[in-house]
Design an enzyme around this catalytic site. Sequence first.
Site, PDB file in Angstrom:
ATOM      1  N   VAL A  64      51.364 -21.814  33.226  1.00 55.93           N
ATOM      2  CA  VAL A  64      50.121 -22.176  32.518  1.00 55.93           C
ATOM      3  C   VAL A  64      50.369 -23.116  31.342  1.00 55.93           C
ATOM      4  O   VAL A  64      49.443 -23.779  30.871  1.00 55.93           O
ATOM      5  CB  VAL A  64      49.344 -20.927  32.013  1.00 55.93           C
ATOM      6  CG1 VAL A  64      48.802 -20.104  33.160  1.00 55.93           C
ATOM      7  CG2 VAL A  64      50.165 -20.087  31.053  1.00 55.93           C
ATOM      8  N   SER A 143      43.190  -9.320  23.285  1.00 54.60           N
ATOM      9  CA  SER A 143      44.022  -8.178  22.878  1.00 54.60           C
ATOM     10  C   SER A 143      43.344  -7.513  21.688  1.00 54.60           C
ATOM     11  O   SER A 143      42.473  -8.116  21.047  1.00 54.60           O
ATOM     12  CB  SER A 143      45.395  -8.707  22.455  1.00 54.60           C
ATOM     13  OG  SER A 143      46.118  -7.718  21.759  1.00 54.60           O
ATOM     14  N   TYR A 156      51.493 -14.187  18.044  1.00 59.40           N
ATOM     15  CA  TYR A 156      50.677 -13.507  19.066  1.00 59.40           C
ATOM     16  C   TYR A 156      49.283 -13.212  18.518  1.00 59.40           C
ATOM     17  O   TYR A 156      48.264 -13.485  19.161  1.00 59.40           O
ATOM     18  CB  TYR A 156      51.381 -12.215  19.492  1.00 59.40           C
ATOM     19  CG  TYR A 156      50.741 -11.497  20.659  1.00 59.40           C
ATOM     20  CD1 TYR A 156      51.058 -11.837  21.968  1.00 59.40           C
ATOM     21  CD2 TYR A 156      49.836 -10.457  20.450  1.00 59.40           C
ATOM     22  CE1 TYR A 156      50.486 -11.156  23.050  1.00 59.40           C
ATOM     23  CE2 TYR A 156      49.263  -9.777  21.520  1.00 59.40           C
ATOM     24  CZ  TYR A 156      49.593 -10.132  22.818  1.00 59.40           C
ATOM     25  OH  TYR A 156      49.023  -9.464  23.877  1.00 59.40           O
TER      26      TYR A 156
HETATM   27  N1  NAD Z   1      50.215  -4.645  27.950  1.00 61.52           N
HETATM   28  C1  NAD Z   1      49.543  -4.542  26.837  1.00 61.52           C
HETATM   29  O1  NAD Z   1      49.644  -3.508  26.121  1.00 61.52           O
HETATM   30  C2  NAD Z   1      48.621  -5.645  26.407  1.00 61.52           C
HETATM   31  C3  NAD Z   1      47.733  -5.385  25.361  1.00 61.52           C
HETATM   32  C4  NAD Z   1      46.830  -6.370  24.994  1.00 61.52           C
HETATM   33  C5  NAD Z   1      46.805  -7.567  25.657  1.00 61.52           C
HETATM   34  N2  NAD Z   1      47.693  -7.809  26.673  1.00 61.52           N
HETATM   35  C6  NAD Z   1      47.573  -9.090  27.354  1.00 61.52           C
HETATM   36  O2  NAD Z   1      47.352  -8.852  28.728  1.00 61.52           O
HETATM   37  C7  NAD Z   1      47.755  -9.984  29.491  1.00 61.52           C
HETATM   38  C8  NAD Z   1      48.540  -9.502  30.688  1.00 61.52           C
HETATM   39  O3  NAD Z   1      49.748  -8.937  30.251  1.00 61.52           O
HETATM   40  P1  NAD Z   1      50.400  -7.648  30.924  1.00 61.52           P
HETATM   41  O4  NAD Z   1      50.415  -6.601  29.909  1.00 61.52           O
HETATM   42  O5  NAD Z   1      49.788  -7.408  32.247  1.00 61.52           O
HETATM   43  O6  NAD Z   1      51.903  -8.163  31.021  1.00 61.52           O
HETATM   44  P2  NAD Z   1      52.873  -8.438  32.249  1.00 61.52           P
HETATM   45  O7  NAD Z   1      54.121  -8.931  31.625  1.00 61.52           O
HETATM   46  O8  NAD Z   1      52.946  -7.252  33.127  1.00 61.52           O
HETATM   47  O9  NAD Z   1      52.156  -9.605  33.036  1.00 61.52           O
HETATM   48  C9  NAD Z   1      52.075 -10.911  32.538  1.00 61.52           C
HETATM   49  C10 NAD Z   1      52.281 -11.886  33.676  1.00 61.52           C
HETATM   50  O10 NAD Z   1      52.148 -13.210  33.146  1.00 61.52           O
HETATM   51  C11 NAD Z   1      53.122 -14.021  33.787  1.00 61.52           C
HETATM   52  N3  NAD Z   1      53.423 -15.204  32.978  1.00 61.52           N
HETATM   53  C12 NAD Z   1      54.139 -15.261  31.828  1.00 61.52           C
HETATM   54  N4  NAD Z   1      54.248 -16.531  31.419  1.00 61.52           N
HETATM   55  C13 NAD Z   1      53.583 -17.295  32.328  1.00 61.52           C
HETATM   56  C14 NAD Z   1      53.341 -18.681  32.451  1.00 61.52           C
HETATM   57  N5  NAD Z   1      53.842 -19.562  31.569  1.00 61.52           N
HETATM   58  N6  NAD Z   1      52.608 -19.123  33.480  1.00 61.52           N
HETATM   59  C15 NAD Z   1      52.116 -18.245  34.407  1.00 61.52           C
HETATM   60  N7  NAD Z   1      52.341 -16.928  34.359  1.00 61.52           N
HETATM   61  C16 NAD Z   1      53.059 -16.453  33.322  1.00 61.52           C
HETATM   62  C17 NAD Z   1      54.337 -13.101  33.933  1.00 61.52           C
HETATM   63  O11 NAD Z   1      55.260 -13.592  34.907  1.00 61.52           O
HETATM   64  C18 NAD Z   1      53.676 -11.785  34.307  1.00 61.52           C
HETATM   65  O12 NAD Z   1      53.573 -11.654  35.703  1.00 61.52           O
HETATM   66  C19 NAD Z   1      48.521 -10.875  28.516  1.00 61.52           C
HETATM   67  O13 NAD Z   1      47.698 -11.957  28.131  1.00 61.52           O
HETATM   68  C20 NAD Z   1      48.798  -9.965  27.341  1.00 61.52           C
HETATM   69  O14 NAD Z   1      48.936 -10.689  26.155  1.00 61.52           O
HETATM   70  C21 NAD Z   1      48.598  -6.869  27.051  1.00 61.52           C
END
Ligand code: NAD
Length: 252
Positions: A64, A143, A156
């Site tokens: 992305v 988030s 972040y």
């Molecule tokens: N897990 C939490 O507690 C939490 C809380 C709040 C927000 N989030 C947000 O949720 C979203 C999803 O995260 P998640 O928790 O499922 O994490 P995750 O690490 O399980 O999934 C994130 C995915 O994004 C992909 N990714 C990373 N960089 C990328 C890039 N440059 N291009 C394309 N894909 C890319 C990774 O390969 C991974 O598959 C994120 O935006 C994260 O900031 C997560």
Amino acid sequence: MAKLQDKVALITGAGSGMGRSQAVLFAQEGVKVIAADINMDNVEDTVKMIKADGGEALAIHLDVSQQRSVNDAVKKGIDMFGRIHILSNTAGILDGYSATLDTSEELWDRIMNINLKGVYYMTNAVLPHMLKHEEGVIVNIGSIASFVAGGGGAAYTSAKHAIAGYTKQLSFDYGQKGIRANAIAPGAVETGMTKQIFAEGSAAVMEAVNSVPAGRYGQPEEIASVALFLASDDASFMHGAIVPVDGGWTVK
Ligand SMILES: NC(=O)c1ccc[n+]([C@@H]2O[C@H](COP(=O)([O-])OP(=O)(O)OC[C@H]3O[C@@H](n4cnc5c(N)ncnc54)[C@H](O)[C@@H]3O)[C@@H](O)[C@H]2O)c1
């Protein structure tokens, strides 16, 4: 009839966590899924899961933070399915909870390029297509760091606050042109991003995670179900909302 029969959704970050959960759930609701991720092995596994379930999906390699990669992925998706009705900007990375003095310029740029600029690249690549059809739904994953400090570090939290503003501005500019944009602000959720933190977390970290009203961290399916709602006509009057799905993290 399935909730989103024959709609097409492009989901970034579909190789893991919340992106994968959305991909699987959306497909169960009749969506043709363009599952995109930088990790091709993982996103291919997501597509296998969908197909094993009788769904339709395409795995696409996507970074992305690279505009060319974004444009290629969107083109491939449209070539395959003809339309994109739903864009879920889910891909994201964590910054190690670094305070600003511990945030190198490289880390700052990496977080901004993936968590914020990536959403801008994706949206600008898909939006002209949606506008042509006067129909489109965008779900951005923010988030608790879109509202408060401590859900991440300096970079972040800044990027996720900006996601809230960006989502509102999208609604303001395009709501009357057939586009609905909303964001989800998840709390602590067990995904690839947090699994290790929760497994090895200090007492202080786990106290923060477990002291929310829900008394626990969430599962990615609990985010996907809200994304499905936002993507569907059930949320037809929702524009520019930043919906906390955080077990109550932000109540105080
Ligand atoms: N897990 C939490 O507690 C939490 C809380 C709040 C927000 N989030 C947000 O949720 C979203 C999803 O995260 P998640 O928790 O499922 O994490 P995750 O690490 O399980 O999934 C994130 C995915 O994004 C992909 N990714 C990373 N960089 C990328 C890039 N440059 N291009 C394309 N894909 C890319 C990774 O390969 C991974 O598959 C994120 O935006 C994260 O900031 C997560």
